[in-house]
Design a protein around this motif. Structure first.
Motif, mmCIF file in Angstrom:
data_model
loop_
_atom_site.group_PDB
_atom_site.id
_atom_site.type_symbol
_atom_site.label_atom_id
_atom_site.label_comp_id
_atom_site.label_asym_id
_atom_site.label_seq_id
_atom_site.Cartn_x
_atom_site.Cartn_y
_atom_site.Cartn_z
ATOM 1 N N GLU A 14 -11.051 -7.325 -8.392
ATOM 2 C CA GLU A 14 -11.167 -8.574 -7.653
ATOM 3 C C GLU A 14 -11.311 -8.361 -6.150
ATOM 4 O OE1 GLU A 14 -7.663 -10.631 -8.871
ATOM 5 O OE2 GLU A 14 -8.445 -11.041 -10.881
ATOM 6 N N ASN A 15 -11.241 -7.122 -5.682
ATOM 7 C CA ASN A 15 -11.327 -6.812 -4.258
ATOM 8 C C ASN A 15 -12.795 -6.868 -3.801
ATOM 9 O OD1 ASN A 15 -11.140 -5.829 -1.676
ATOM 10 N ND2 ASN A 15 -10.374 -3.813 -2.264
ATOM 11 N N PRO A 16 -13.158 -7.810 -2.920
ATOM 12 C CA PRO A 16 -14.553 -7.897 -2.479
ATOM 13 C C PRO A 16 -14.950 -6.732 -1.569
ATOM 14 C CG PRO A 16 -13.216 -9.517 -1.341
ATOM 15 C CD PRO A 16 -12.338 -8.861 -2.349
ATOM 16 N N GLY A 17 -14.008 -6.036 -0.972
ATOM 17 C CA GLY A 17 -14.318 -4.929 -0.073
ATOM 18 C C GLY A 17 -14.342 -3.577 -0.760
ATOM 19 N N ARG A 18 -14.346 -3.554 -2.100
ATOM 20 C CA ARG A 18 -14.335 -2.271 -2.810
ATOM 21 C C ARG A 18 -15.663 -1.545 -2.598
ATOM 22 N NH1 ARG A 18 -15.194 -5.994 -7.043
ATOM 23 N NH2 ARG A 18 -17.123 -5.582 -8.162
ATOM 24 N N PRO A 19 -15.645 -0.241 -2.674
ATOM 25 C CA PRO A 19 -16.884 0.525 -2.469
ATOM 26 C C PRO A 19 -17.911 0.218 -3.559
ATOM 27 C CG PRO A 19 -15.056 1.976 -3.046
ATOM 28 C CD PRO A 19 -14.510 0.601 -2.927
ATOM 29 N N LYS A 20 -19.170 0.213 -3.146
ATOM 30 C CA LYS A 20 -20.254 -0.030 -4.106
ATOM 31 C C LYS A 20 -20.606 1.274 -4.788
ATOM 32 C CE LYS A 20 -20.620 -4.269 -2.771
ATOM 33 N NZ LYS A 20 -19.893 -5.251 -3.477
ATOM 34 N N ARG A 21 -20.804 1.216 -6.076
ATOM 35 C CA ARG A 21 -21.152 2.409 -6.850
ATOM 36 C C ARG A 21 -22.617 2.348 -7.244
ATOM 37 N NH1 ARG A 21 -16.070 3.078 -10.973
ATOM 38 N NH2 ARG A 21 -14.490 3.348 -9.371
ATOM 39 N N ALA A 22 -23.223 3.509 -7.299
ATOM 40 C CA ALA A 22 -24.607 3.586 -7.747
ATOM 41 C C ALA A 22 -24.662 3.261 -9.235
ATOM 42 C CB ALA A 22 -25.167 4.975 -7.500
ATOM 43 N N VAL A 23 -25.727 2.613 -9.638
ATOM 44 C CA VAL A 23 -25.884 2.229 -11.036
ATOM 45 C C VAL A 23 -26.826 3.215 -11.705
ATOM 46 C CG1 VAL A 23 -26.667 0.410 -12.598
ATOM 47 C CG2 VAL A 23 -25.532 -0.185 -10.468
ATOM 48 N N LEU A 24 -26.390 3.741 -12.810
ATOM 49 C CA LEU A 24 -27.200 4.681 -13.562
ATOM 50 C C LEU A 24 -28.106 3.894 -14.504
ATOM 51 C CD1 LEU A 24 -27.857 7.574 -14.428
ATOM 52 C CD2 LEU A 24 -26.027 7.376 -16.105
ATOM 53 N N SER A 25 -29.385 4.200 -14.475
ATOM 54 C CA SER A 25 -30.337 3.509 -15.322
ATOM 55 C C SER A 25 -31.097 4.527 -16.157
ATOM 56 C CB SER A 25 -31.315 2.697 -14.471
ATOM 57 O OG SER A 25 -32.297 2.121 -15.300
ATOM 58 N N LEU A 26 -31.354 4.193 -17.391
ATOM 59 C CA LEU A 26 -32.102 5.082 -18.271
ATOM 60 C C LEU A 26 -33.577 4.696 -18.353
ATOM 61 C CD1 LEU A 26 -29.501 5.403 -21.162
ATOM 62 C CD2 LEU A 26 -29.922 6.976 -19.282
ATOM 63 N N LYS A 27 -33.976 3.708 -17.586
ATOM 64 C CA LYS A 27 -35.372 3.278 -17.607
ATOM 65 C C LYS A 27 -36.219 4.280 -16.842
ATOM 66 C CE LYS A 27 -34.364 -1.621 -17.774
ATOM 67 N NZ LYS A 27 -34.543 -2.900 -17.084
ATOM 68 N N ARG A 28 -37.425 4.476 -17.317
ATOM 69 C CA ARG A 28 -38.363 5.368 -16.631
ATOM 70 C C ARG A 28 -39.161 4.556 -15.625
ATOM 71 N NH1 ARG A 28 -40.889 9.542 -21.005
ATOM 72 N NH2 ARG A 28 -39.099 10.925 -20.948
#
Length: 119
Positions: free
Chosen positions: A97-111
């Motif tokens: 619920e913390n809006p200031g949390r660090p953003k994480r990269a999203v892993l995608s399997l799409k080419r």
């Protein structure tokens, strides 16, 4: 010693005996996944310890079956969780619920590259 007299708290999954013995459970009180007995009196032999443990677990199961009668209200209908699990869930909820949390990269399997057809 009266083995049948227990103070049951289903919300915390705990039963306390007048002699000081405490039994904590995790999971369904009628079929616990974990049982943690502690504070047995030193004068109690192992046979009486086993009897006290069995009676304590049965007291928790009976309290759950009666729908919280003789126990605190709260999570009487849901399985009891240990104190550690509740604390970890609360920490995870606070982080989510913390809006200031660090953003994480999203892993995608799409080419993303285009495949070329060669003739």
């Amino acid at each position: 010693m009266d083995f049948e007299t227990w103070d049951v708290d289903l919300a915390s999954g705990e039963a306390r005996h007048a002699c000081g013995c405490i039994i904590r459970i995790e999971g369904d009180p009628q079929n616990p996944s974990s049982v943690d007995p502690s504070h047995f009196p030193k004068s109690l032999n192992f046979i009486d310890q086993a009897r006290l443990l069995r009676c304590g677990v049965q007291a928790l199961a009976n309290a759950a079956e009666q729908g919280g009668s003789g126990a605190r209200l709260g999570q009487a209908q849901s399985p009891a969780k240990s104190r550690t699990v509740r604390e970890l869930e609360e920490k995870a909820r606070m982080f989510a619920e913390n809006p200031g949390r660090p953003k994480r990269a999203v892993l995608s399997l799409k080419r993303n590259r285009e495949e070329k057809v060669t003739e």
